[in-house]
Design an enzyme around this catalytic site. Sequence first.
Site, short mmCIF file in Angstrom:
data_model
loop_
_atom_site.label_atom_id
_atom_site.label_comp_id
_atom_site.label_asym_id
_atom_site.label_seq_id
_atom_site.Cartn_x
_atom_site.Cartn_y
_atom_site.Cartn_z
N GLY A 142 -1.99 4.00 4.10
CA GLY A 142 -2.10 3.77 5.54
C GLY A 142 -0.96 2.88 6.01
CD GLN A 158 0.79 -2.62 7.68
OE1 GLN A 158 0.25 -1.55 7.93
NE2 GLN A 158 0.88 -3.07 6.45
CB CYS A 187 -1.87 -5.40 2.61
SG CYS A 187 -1.16 -5.35 4.27
CG LEU A 188 2.01 -0.47 2.26
CD1 LEU A 188 2.43 0.71 3.14
CD2 LEU A 188 2.45 -0.25 0.82
CG HIS A 225 -6.34 -2.58 5.34
ND1 HIS A 225 -6.34 -3.49 4.31
CD2 HIS A 225 -5.03 -2.51 5.75
CE1 HIS A 225 -5.11 -3.94 4.11
NE2 HIS A 225 -4.28 -3.35 4.97
CD GLU A 226 -3.67 0.73 7.57
OE1 GLU A 226 -2.88 0.04 8.23
OE2 GLU A 226 -3.63 0.78 6.32
CG HIS A 275 -2.56 -4.20 9.58
ND1 HIS A 275 -1.99 -5.39 9.16
CD2 HIS A 275 -2.70 -3.45 8.45
CE1 HIS A 275 -1.81 -5.36 7.84
NE2 HIS A 275 -2.24 -4.19 7.39
O1 K1U Z 1 -2.06 -1.26 5.62
C1 K1U Z 1 -1.43 -1.20 4.59
O2 K1U Z 1 -0.69 -2.11 4.25
C2 K1U Z 1 -1.58 -0.01 3.67
C3 K1U Z 1 -2.58 -0.25 2.56
C4 K1U Z 1 -3.87 0.40 2.95
C5 K1U Z 1 -5.09 0.07 2.13
C6 K1U Z 1 -5.11 0.13 0.75
C7 K1U Z 1 -6.25 -0.17 0.05
C8 K1U Z 1 -7.39 -0.51 0.69
C9 K1U Z 1 -7.37 -0.59 2.07
C10 K1U Z 1 -6.22 -0.29 2.78
C11 K1U Z 1 -2.03 0.36 1.28
O3 K1U Z 1 -1.75 1.51 1.23
S1 K1U Z 1 -1.82 -0.69 -0.05
C12 K1U Z 1 -1.15 0.28 -1.36
C13 K1U Z 1 -2.01 1.35 -1.90
O4 K1U Z 1 -1.56 2.46 -1.90
C14 K1U Z 1 -3.38 1.18 -2.43
C15 K1U Z 1 -3.87 -0.03 -2.87
C16 K1U Z 1 -5.18 -0.12 -3.35
C17 K1U Z 1 -6.00 0.99 -3.38
C18 K1U Z 1 -5.50 2.21 -2.95
C19 K1U Z 1 -4.19 2.30 -2.50
ZN ZN Z 2 -2.26 -3.68 5.39
#
Ligand code: K1U
Ligand code: ZN
Length: 169
Positions: free
Chosen positions: A46, A51, A92-93, A134-135, A138
């Site tokens: 996401g 961001q 989170c990225l 989560h998004e 943000h």
């Molecule tokens: O918003 C962001 O920074 C993106 C985030 C979204 C997210 C991941 C995990 C749980 C809730 C929201 C990411 O994509 S972090 C990287 C990722 O690919 C990931 C990390 C943990 C689980 C699954 C994917």
């Molecule tokens: Zn995030």
Amino acid sequence: MALLPILCYPDPKLHTVAKPVAAVDARIQQLAADMLETMYEAKGIGLAATQINVHERLIVIDVSEERDQPMVLINPELVWTSATTHLNEEGCLSVPGIYDGVTRFDAVHVKALDEKGNSRVIEADGLLAVCVQHEMDHLVGKVFVEYLSPLKRNRIKTKMIKAQREESR
Ligand code: K1U
Ligand code: ZN
């Protein structure tokens, strides 16, 4: 298409509250396409406009294994939340390398416009429900580390500042 730089915690711009998108026009469609490209390149599931330092209510998501089911949600609104919650591991990225547990609703219904400006309601559960919540956080300036204890959050802040200093050397 273009890759966009992602803000890193504790950048104060991550706490900006986004404004509604006024019109789903060519600018917004290009922004959504660039955000999807940026999300795929960063291997995220996401990305919120906040961001990439754009403070409009726009998020992109793809939780599919094949990375071929992009979703664009414009002006998303939670219209229903489940009575039950669950502790999920999140990343989170904008906080690279940090993963921790956050309690979220198990399922949510979200009303949003798609990239063509059509209104739809998404019924989300599992990873999609976690990612949508989560998004949407943000977009109101909230980063997942704000659900953690002040002690953990301060340790993460210090680690991020140190990593950014080392990167810029
Ligand atoms: O918003 C962001 O920074 C993106 C985030 C979204 C997210 C991941 C995990 C749980 C809730 C929201 C990411 O994509 S972090 C990287 C990722 O690919 C990931 C990390 C943990 C689980 C699954 C994917
Ligand atoms: Zn995030």
